[in-house]
Design an enzyme around this catalytic site. Structure first.
Site, PDB file in Angstrom:
ATOM      1  N   LYS A   1      -3.031   5.234  11.690  1.00  0.00           N
ATOM      2  CA  LYS A   1      -1.966   4.688  10.858  1.00  0.00           C
ATOM      3  C   LYS A   1      -2.581   3.656   9.916  1.00  0.00           C
ATOM      4  O   LYS A   1      -3.382   2.832  10.330  1.00  0.00           O
ATOM      5  CB  LYS A   1      -0.924   3.995  11.739  1.00  0.00           C
ATOM      6  CG  LYS A   1       0.189   3.362  10.927  1.00  0.00           C
ATOM      7  CD  LYS A   1       0.902   2.259  11.681  1.00  0.00           C
ATOM      8  CE  LYS A   1       1.863   1.527  10.750  1.00  0.00           C
ATOM      9  NZ  LYS A   1       2.343   0.263  11.301  1.00  0.00           N
TER      10      LYS A   1
ATOM     11  N   HIS B   1      -1.620  -2.808  16.293  1.00  0.00           N
ATOM     12  CA  HIS B   1      -2.521  -3.448  15.333  1.00  0.00           C
ATOM     13  C   HIS B   1      -3.958  -3.576  15.820  1.00  0.00           C
ATOM     14  O   HIS B   1      -4.844  -3.931  15.041  1.00  0.00           O
ATOM     15  CB  HIS B   1      -1.989  -4.829  14.937  1.00  0.00           C
ATOM     16  CG  HIS B   1      -0.688  -4.759  14.195  1.00  0.00           C
ATOM     17  ND1 HIS B   1       0.530  -4.882  14.822  1.00  0.00           N
ATOM     18  CD2 HIS B   1      -0.422  -4.510  12.889  1.00  0.00           C
ATOM     19  CE1 HIS B   1       1.492  -4.743  13.927  1.00  0.00           C
ATOM     20  NE2 HIS B   1       0.945  -4.509  12.747  1.00  0.00           N
TER      21      HIS B   1
ATOM     22  N   HIS C   1       0.842  -1.197   0.000  1.00  0.00           N
ATOM     23  CA  HIS C   1       0.000   0.000   0.000  1.00  0.00           C
ATOM     24  C   HIS C   1       0.872   1.241   0.000  1.00  0.00           C
ATOM     25  O   HIS C   1       2.101   1.152  -0.124  1.00  0.00           O
ATOM     26  CB  HIS C   1      -0.993  -0.025   1.166  1.00  0.00           C
ATOM     27  CG  HIS C   1      -0.361  -0.088   2.525  1.00  0.00           C
ATOM     28  ND1 HIS C   1       0.312   0.965   3.090  1.00  0.00           N
ATOM     29  CD2 HIS C   1      -0.287  -1.098   3.433  1.00  0.00           C
ATOM     30  CE1 HIS C   1       0.761   0.626   4.277  1.00  0.00           C
ATOM     31  NE2 HIS C   1       0.419  -0.624   4.518  1.00  0.00           N
TER      32      HIS C   1
ATOM     33  N   LYS D   1      -2.372  -3.013   6.939  1.00  0.00           N
ATOM     34  CA  LYS D   1      -3.152  -4.061   6.303  1.00  0.00           C
ATOM     35  C   LYS D   1      -4.029  -4.726   7.355  1.00  0.00           C
ATOM     36  O   LYS D   1      -5.176  -5.064   7.094  1.00  0.00           O
ATOM     37  CB  LYS D   1      -2.208  -5.070   5.658  1.00  0.00           C
ATOM     38  CG  LYS D   1      -1.480  -4.456   4.476  1.00  0.00           C
ATOM     39  CD  LYS D   1      -0.390  -5.340   3.919  1.00  0.00           C
ATOM     40  CE  LYS D   1       0.846  -5.368   4.800  1.00  0.00           C
ATOM     41  NZ  LYS D   1       2.050  -5.763   4.083  1.00  0.00           N
TER      42      LYS D   1
ATOM     43  N   CYS E   1       2.955  -8.154  14.656  1.00  0.00           N
ATOM     44  CA  CYS E   1       4.263  -7.542  14.971  1.00  0.00           C
ATOM     45  C   CYS E   1       5.379  -8.576  14.912  1.00  0.00           C
ATOM     46  O   CYS E   1       6.537  -8.224  14.870  1.00  0.00           O
ATOM     47  CB  CYS E   1       4.302  -6.981  16.389  1.00  0.00           C
ATOM     48  SG  CYS E   1       3.207  -5.627  16.712  1.00  0.00           S
TER      49      CYS E   1
ATOM     50  N   CYS F   1       2.033 -11.187  19.463  1.00  0.00           N
ATOM     51  CA  CYS F   1       1.244 -10.568  18.376  1.00  0.00           C
ATOM     52  C   CYS F   1       1.881 -10.998  17.070  1.00  0.00           C
ATOM     53  O   CYS F   1       3.027 -10.638  16.795  1.00  0.00           O
ATOM     54  CB  CYS F   1       1.254  -9.043  18.483  1.00  0.00           C
ATOM     55  SG  CYS F   1       0.552  -8.272  16.996  1.00  0.00           S
TER      56      CYS F   1
ATOM     57  N   CYS G   1      -2.999  -5.443  20.997  1.00  0.00           N
ATOM     58  CA  CYS G   1      -1.734  -4.901  20.508  1.00  0.00           C
ATOM     59  C   CYS G   1      -1.889  -3.407  20.223  1.00  0.00           C
ATOM     60  O   CYS G   1      -2.810  -3.006  19.517  1.00  0.00           O
ATOM     61  CB  CYS G   1      -1.316  -5.631  19.226  1.00  0.00           C
ATOM     62  SG  CYS G   1      -0.030  -4.755  18.325  1.00  0.00           S
TER      63      CYS G   1
ATOM     64  N   HIS H   1       4.254   1.531   1.985  1.00  0.00           N
ATOM     65  CA  HIS H   1       5.456   0.898   1.432  1.00  0.00           C
ATOM     66  C   HIS H   1       6.029   1.751   0.298  1.00  0.00           C
ATOM     67  O   HIS H   1       7.239   1.946   0.197  1.00  0.00           O
ATOM     68  CB  HIS H   1       5.120  -0.504   0.908  1.00  0.00           C
ATOM     69  CG  HIS H   1       4.452  -1.368   1.927  1.00  0.00           C
ATOM     70  ND1 HIS H   1       3.197  -1.880   1.754  1.00  0.00           N
ATOM     71  CD2 HIS H   1       4.843  -1.759   3.157  1.00  0.00           C
ATOM     72  CE1 HIS H   1       2.848  -2.580   2.817  1.00  0.00           C
ATOM     73  NE2 HIS H   1       3.833  -2.510   3.694  1.00  0.00           N
TER      74      HIS H   1
HETATM   75  N1  MSP Z   1       9.123  -6.974   7.495  1.00  0.00           N
HETATM   76  C1  MSP Z   1       9.233  -5.924   8.453  1.00  0.00           C
HETATM   77  C2  MSP Z   1      10.496  -5.111   8.250  1.00  0.00           C
HETATM   78  C3  MSP Z   1      11.766  -5.868   8.307  1.00  0.00           C
HETATM   79  S1  MSP Z   1      13.131  -4.842   7.983  1.00  0.00           S
HETATM   80  C4  MSP Z   1      14.458  -5.734   8.386  1.00  0.00           C
HETATM   81  C5  MSP Z   1       8.041  -5.016   8.352  1.00  0.00           C
HETATM   82  N2  MSP Z   1       7.395  -5.010   7.176  1.00  0.00           N
HETATM   83  S2  MSP Z   1       6.142  -4.089   6.820  1.00  0.00           S
HETATM   84  O1  MSP Z   1       5.664  -4.571   5.544  1.00  0.00           O
HETATM   85  O2  MSP Z   1       5.202  -4.059   7.880  1.00  0.00           O
HETATM   86  O3  MSP Z   1       6.738  -2.663   6.587  1.00  0.00           O
HETATM   87  C6  MSP Z   1       6.842  -1.701   7.624  1.00  0.00           C
HETATM   88  C7  MSP Z   1       7.384  -0.434   7.026  1.00  0.00           C
HETATM   89  O4  MSP Z   1       6.567  -0.035   5.898  1.00  0.00           O
HETATM   90  C8  MSP Z   1       7.384   0.793   7.921  1.00  0.00           C
HETATM   91  O5  MSP Z   1       8.470   0.847   8.798  1.00  0.00           O
HETATM   92  C9  MSP Z   1       7.429   1.889   6.883  1.00  0.00           C
HETATM   93  O6  MSP Z   1       8.693   1.953   6.303  1.00  0.00           O
HETATM   94  C10 MSP Z   1       6.455   1.368   5.843  1.00  0.00           C
HETATM   95  N3  MSP Z   1       5.083   1.708   6.184  1.00  0.00           N
HETATM   96  C11 MSP Z   1       4.049   0.834   6.354  1.00  0.00           C
HETATM   97  N4  MSP Z   1       2.923   1.538   6.632  1.00  0.00           N
HETATM   98  C12 MSP Z   1       3.201   2.853   6.657  1.00  0.00           C
HETATM   99  C13 MSP Z   1       2.445   4.019   6.870  1.00  0.00           C
HETATM  100  N5  MSP Z   1       1.154   3.994   7.087  1.00  0.00           N
HETATM  101  N6  MSP Z   1       3.105   5.197   6.827  1.00  0.00           N
HETATM  102  C14 MSP Z   1       4.447   5.275   6.599  1.00  0.00           C
HETATM  103  N7  MSP Z   1       5.179   4.197   6.398  1.00  0.00           N
HETATM  104  C15 MSP Z   1       4.590   2.977   6.412  1.00  0.00           C
HETATM  105  O7  MSP Z   1       7.772  -4.299   9.293  1.00  0.00           O
END
Ligand code: MSP
Length: 509
Positions: A294, A146, A18, A297, A129, A126, A143, A21
């Site tokens: 925030k 989430h 989304h 998913k 997380c 969780c 959590c 990312h």
């Molecule tokens: N797989 C782990 C990360 C491992 S790194 C060694 C993870 N993945 S995640 O798919 O949940 O990605 C989290 C990251 O996605 C956040 O830290 C950020 O970089 C980005 N974001 C996800 N949602 C976001 C928002 N709503 N706003 C800004 N960034 C966001 O955690």
């Protein structure tokens, strides 16, 4: 020339990508492009985190194997990279055989150094997380990140002696006050360390989908340990020579605050244990929020940026990300504000500036940039403004102030628009003031060329288009940052008129 190694988190493939990312990937791309403009050697890494509970559960729910699920999802994450026009040097998947082997060697090193022992663990887990919680950190039993209920888990696991690194971590933070940026995130991580660190379980007994613990194949390595190591493993097998010695330690790991503790505490402790240098900086940007929360998913309130990118191209999206939300802080996003900003700033400010400048040069000078008569190119009244925009944008980009740097560039866009009004070339033409008209038209073309260099990292396609419209071929315009200095445009360059860069979006009442 320096080196610059920037990473994004590797994203979980449990569900589709989304805007969150796309946001981090775009931010990393902006700074990667900027450092290439400076002439630095750059390595930009992104990828996917494919093991663990969360992904296993998603695959089970769809009735496919985790491997099949990951193979299908990874395409969507690679597509994000392409769609936002990111220039990553490598895309790592944690299911790459080379990564798996490296992770095993890495944890063996920690074990040889006496940091791994057997123990048992029970607690509330969780799976969104992929982490244990203690009751007092839950909100109404849920959590905090989430909003879902954790489940009770009890296991015999292999543990990492995180507690043994408490002092060294605290020392590292105190000796490197810019280890984590911005400052309030540094304070957050340090105060967490100062509260005391418990040892952590780094394996899972009940999970099958992961990298086997090399000395105990009944368990897999905890997904966060597996994932963090990607930043180092990738340099060992991505295409390129001597990547480890050229690029480690990483210059910046970029992410949002959800995963600060893993990166600010566990990752440096693992690196110290295995005998590697620590990354230079973590940069923690904020959350993009939709409807005040925030996006995630798990919460099911995500904004899909892809229709907007399909419709308007990557540049308006890239621009919007850093213009709308102050980089480093949380902020609201939405399609209405995207369209409003597009019309006000891209269609009006930038698009009109380009089209009216080009059409005046076509109309009054047959499309060739005139030489500024009676003065040198660099005695223009715009020189100081251009130099200020360049210097401010540069120092802010170096500090990861992506919003501040873009504001400095936009100030210059507004300055150029004011210049058109002040000089009123149509009046100069009517009055036959040829020298003044030549100077003004030269300045507008040159201002646009400088702008194309400054905007390149944010809006690469737009920047290329502006360059070609002011008659600069790709060979002349390599977008090197030093090209932003005033007066480099050769008079005589032939302008190219074209369709509006950003046609206005009609907004239904
Ligand atoms: N797989 C782990 C990360 C491992 S790194 C060694 C993870 N993945 S995640 O798919 O949940 O990605 C989290 C990251 O996605 C956040 O830290 C950020 O970089 C980005 N974001 C996800 N949602 C976001 C928002 N709503 N706003 C800004 N960034 C966001 O955690």
């Amino acid at each position: 020339m320096g080196k610059f190694y920037v990473t994004t988190p590797i994203y979980y493939v449990n569900d589709a990508p989304h805007i969150g990312h796309a946001y981090t990937t775009t931010a990393a791309d902006v700074v990667a492009r900027f450092h290439r403009q400076l002439g630095d050697e750059v390595f930009f890494l992104t990828g996917t985190d494919e093991h663990g509970n969360k992904v296993e559960q998603a695959a089970t729910a769809r009735g496919v194997t985790p491997r099949q699920h990951a193979d299908e999802m990874v395409g969507k994450f690679k597509e994000v990279v392409r769609k936002v026009d990111a220039t990553n040097d490598f895309f790592i998947r944690t299911t790459d055989a080379e990564h798996e082997a490296f992770v095993q060697r890495f944890v063996e090193r920690c074990r040889e150094n006496g940091d791994i022992f057997e123990g048992s663990y029970s607690g509330l887990y969780c799976s969104a997380c992929e982490a244990y919680y203690i009751e007092e950190n839950l909100v109404d039993g849920l959590c905090p990140d989430h909003g879902t209920a954790p489940s009770f888990m009890e296991e015999k696991n292999h543990f990492f002696r995180l507690s043994a690194y408490q002092d060294r971590l605290a020392q590292h933070y105190r000796a490197n006050p810019d280890f984590v940026k911005p400052r309030h995130r540094y304070n957050e991580a340090l105060s967490f360390i100062d509260q005391g660190l418990d040892d952590i379980s780094i394996s899972r007994a009940t999970l099958k989908w992961g990298i086997p613990v090399p000395w105990d194949h009944s368990q897999v390595i905890y997904v966060w340990v597996d994932a963090l190591i990607n930043y180092l493993s990738a340099l060992h097998y991505a295409p390129g020579d001597d990547l480890v010695s050229r690029f480690w330690p990483a210059t910046y790991h970029m992410m949002a605050q959800d995963i600060l503790k893993f990166h600010g505490i566990i990752w440096p402790a693992l690196l110290l244990s295995a005998g590697y240098e620590l990354p230079e900086h973590l940069f923690i940007h904020g959350y993009l929020k939709l409807g005040g929360e925030k996006m995630s998913k798990t919460r099911g309130n995500v904004m899909d940026p892809f229709p907007l990118i399909e419709e308007y191209g990557p540049d308006p999206f890239r621009f919007y990300c850093f213009r709308e939300v102050n980089f480093g802080q949380d902020g609201m996003v939405g399609e209405d504000s995207f369209r409003a900003r597009y019309n006000a700033e891209l269609a009006n400010d930038l698009g009109n500036l380009l089209s009216r400048s080009v059409s005046m040069i076509v109309k009054y000078r047959g499309g060739a940039v005139p030489a500024p008569a009676g003065r040198t190119p660099d005695s223009s009244p715009l020189v100081a403004d251009a130099a200020a925009a360049e210097a401010t944008a540069k120092s802010r980009l170096e500090e990861m102030e992506l919003t501040g740097a873009l504001e400095a560039i936009w100030e210059f866009v507004r300055r150029l628009n004011r210049y058109v009004e002040e000089q009123a070339p149509w009046k100069l033409a009517k009055a036959g003031e040829d020298a003044a008209l030549d100077g003004t038209l030269y300045d507008l073309a040159e201002g646009l060329r400088v702008l194309a260099v400054l905007l390149h990292a944010y809006m690469p396609g737009t920047s290329r288009e502006i360059m070609s419209r002011v008659g600069q071929t790709a060979e002349i315009a390599d977008f090197a940052w030093q090209e932003a200095s005033w007066g480099r445009l050769e008079p005589g360059a032939t302008l190219v008129a074209g369709a509006p860069l950003f046609p206005r979006i009609e907004i239904a009442e």
